[in-house]
Design an enzyme around this catalytic site. Structure first.
Site, PDB file in Angstrom:
ATOM      1  N   SER A 194     -10.166   6.274  -7.890  1.00  0.00           N
ATOM      2  CA  SER A 194      -8.809   5.806  -8.211  1.00  0.00           C
ATOM      3  C   SER A 194      -7.915   6.944  -8.705  1.00  0.00           C
ATOM      4  O   SER A 194      -8.194   7.575  -9.724  1.00  0.00           O
ATOM      5  CB  SER A 194      -8.909   4.723  -9.296  1.00  0.00           C
ATOM      6  OG  SER A 194      -7.724   4.697 -10.066  1.00  0.00           O
TER       7      SER A 194
HETATM    8  N1  LIG Z   1       0.558   1.043 -12.877  1.00  0.00           N
HETATM    9  C1  LIG Z   1      -0.874   0.981 -13.013  1.00  0.00           C
HETATM   10  C2  LIG Z   1      -1.478   0.865 -11.626  1.00  0.00           C
HETATM   11  C3  LIG Z   1      -2.984   0.678 -11.678  1.00  0.00           C
HETATM   12  C4  LIG Z   1      -3.560   0.433 -10.281  1.00  0.00           C
HETATM   13  O1  LIG Z   1      -2.855   0.011  -9.352  1.00  0.00           O
HETATM   14  N2  LIG Z   1      -4.861   0.669 -10.167  1.00  0.00           N
HETATM   15  C5  LIG Z   1      -5.546   0.449  -8.919  1.00  0.00           C
HETATM   16  C6  LIG Z   1      -6.569   1.557  -8.698  1.00  0.00           C
HETATM   17  S1  LIG Z   1      -5.775   3.128  -8.453  1.00  0.00           S
HETATM   18  C7  LIG Z   1      -6.276  -0.891  -9.000  1.00  0.00           C
HETATM   19  O2  LIG Z   1      -6.866  -1.203 -10.002  1.00  0.00           O
HETATM   20  N3  LIG Z   1      -6.231  -1.678  -7.930  1.00  0.00           N
HETATM   21  C8  LIG Z   1      -6.947  -2.917  -7.848  1.00  0.00           C
HETATM   22  C9  LIG Z   1      -6.076  -4.089  -7.570  1.00  0.00           C
HETATM   23  O3  LIG Z   1      -4.840  -3.950  -7.632  1.00  0.00           O
HETATM   24  O4  LIG Z   1      -6.632  -5.138  -7.269  1.00  0.00           O
HETATM   25  C10 LIG Z   1      -1.382   2.231 -13.746  1.00  0.00           C
HETATM   26  O5  LIG Z   1      -0.713   3.271 -13.643  1.00  0.00           O
HETATM   27  O6  LIG Z   1      -2.397   2.159 -14.439  1.00  0.00           O
END
Ligand SMILES: N[C@@H](CCC(=O)N[C@@H](CS)C(=O)NCC(=O)O)C(=O)O
Length: 205
Positions: free
Chosen positions: A9
């Site tokens: 990630s």
């Molecule tokens: N704005 C958040 C975004 C977090 C994010 O989108 N994380 C992704 C991984 S890079 C995630 O967990 N995706 C899983 C999902 O949305 O189901 C941050 O900066 O922490």
């Protein structure tokens, strides 16, 4: 401190790089998105958005990668998050990354990498073409800001570099159109010299 993360990630990399650069030990709790672990009740109690990264430090539960970066960097005196007006410059780039540069990058990463990993269909190349244009427009802003500077906020590495760099973690794999941006490419090479950045590099996919 419990760090809910996954090495693939880019948002988690922002945090991991800070911890490794500053020598802060985190108790890593791996969250496998492919297995849906981010949607399990135990994790949703930590981050109701079902997204990583998240950090739990005693009574404090924090989500949003940029907030976690600042929290970790506040644990020690360091130049990544200096106690000066440079903080506002760093925050400007953190906001810009989330709203613009990283937003465009995330579409390309989703279409060209995540869809394949999750086996949920081919990339929508019409959508990708729109986001390539968007990414290029913003990469030009970053390239211009890096002119004559080693790092985004000057000669000193800051949280802003790890934040912006995270967007480019899969630049090659997701075919980001950034070849013409020589200052960006030079800066990416400088980032690779940083122990925290090198140590947080994702494993080969
Ligand atoms: N704005 C958040 C975004 C977090 C994010 O989108 N994380 C992704 C991984 S890079 C995630 O967990 N995706 C899983 C999902 O949305 O189901 C941050 O900066 O922490």
């Amino acid at each position: 401190m419990d760090f809910y993360t996954n090495p693939l990630s880019p948002n988690c990399r922002k945090v991991d790089a800070v911890a490794k650069q500053l020598g802060i030990d985190l108790n890593v709790k791996l969250v496998d998105i492919r297995k849906g672990e981010n949607r399990e009740p135990g994790f949703l109690a930590i981050n109701p958005n079902g997204k990583i990264p998240a950090l739990v430090d005693g009574d404090l539960t924090l989500w949003e990668s940029n907030a976690i970066q600042c929290y970790l960097a506040s644990k020690k005196d360091n130049d990544l998050w200096p106690k000066s007006n440079l903080r506002y410059e760093i925050m400007k780039w953190q906001a810009w990354e989330l709203a613009h540069f990283g937003a465009a990058g995330r579409v390309l990463i989703f279409q060209r990498i995540v869809k394949q990993l999750l086996n949920i269909g081919a990339s929508d190349e019409v959508r990708c073409a729109e986001e390539e244009a968007n990414l290029k427009r913003h990469a030009a802003v970053l390239d211009n800001a890096l002119k004559g500077k080693r790092f985004v906020c000057g000669d000193q590495l800051t949280l802003a570099d790890f934040c912006l760099g995270s967007t480019l973690t899969f630049a090659e794999h997701a075919r980001f159109p950034i070849g013409e941006f020589t200052n960006v490419r030079r800066w990416m090479a400088s980032l690779d010299e940083q122990p925290g950045w090198r140590g947080s590099k994702p494993p080969p996919m």
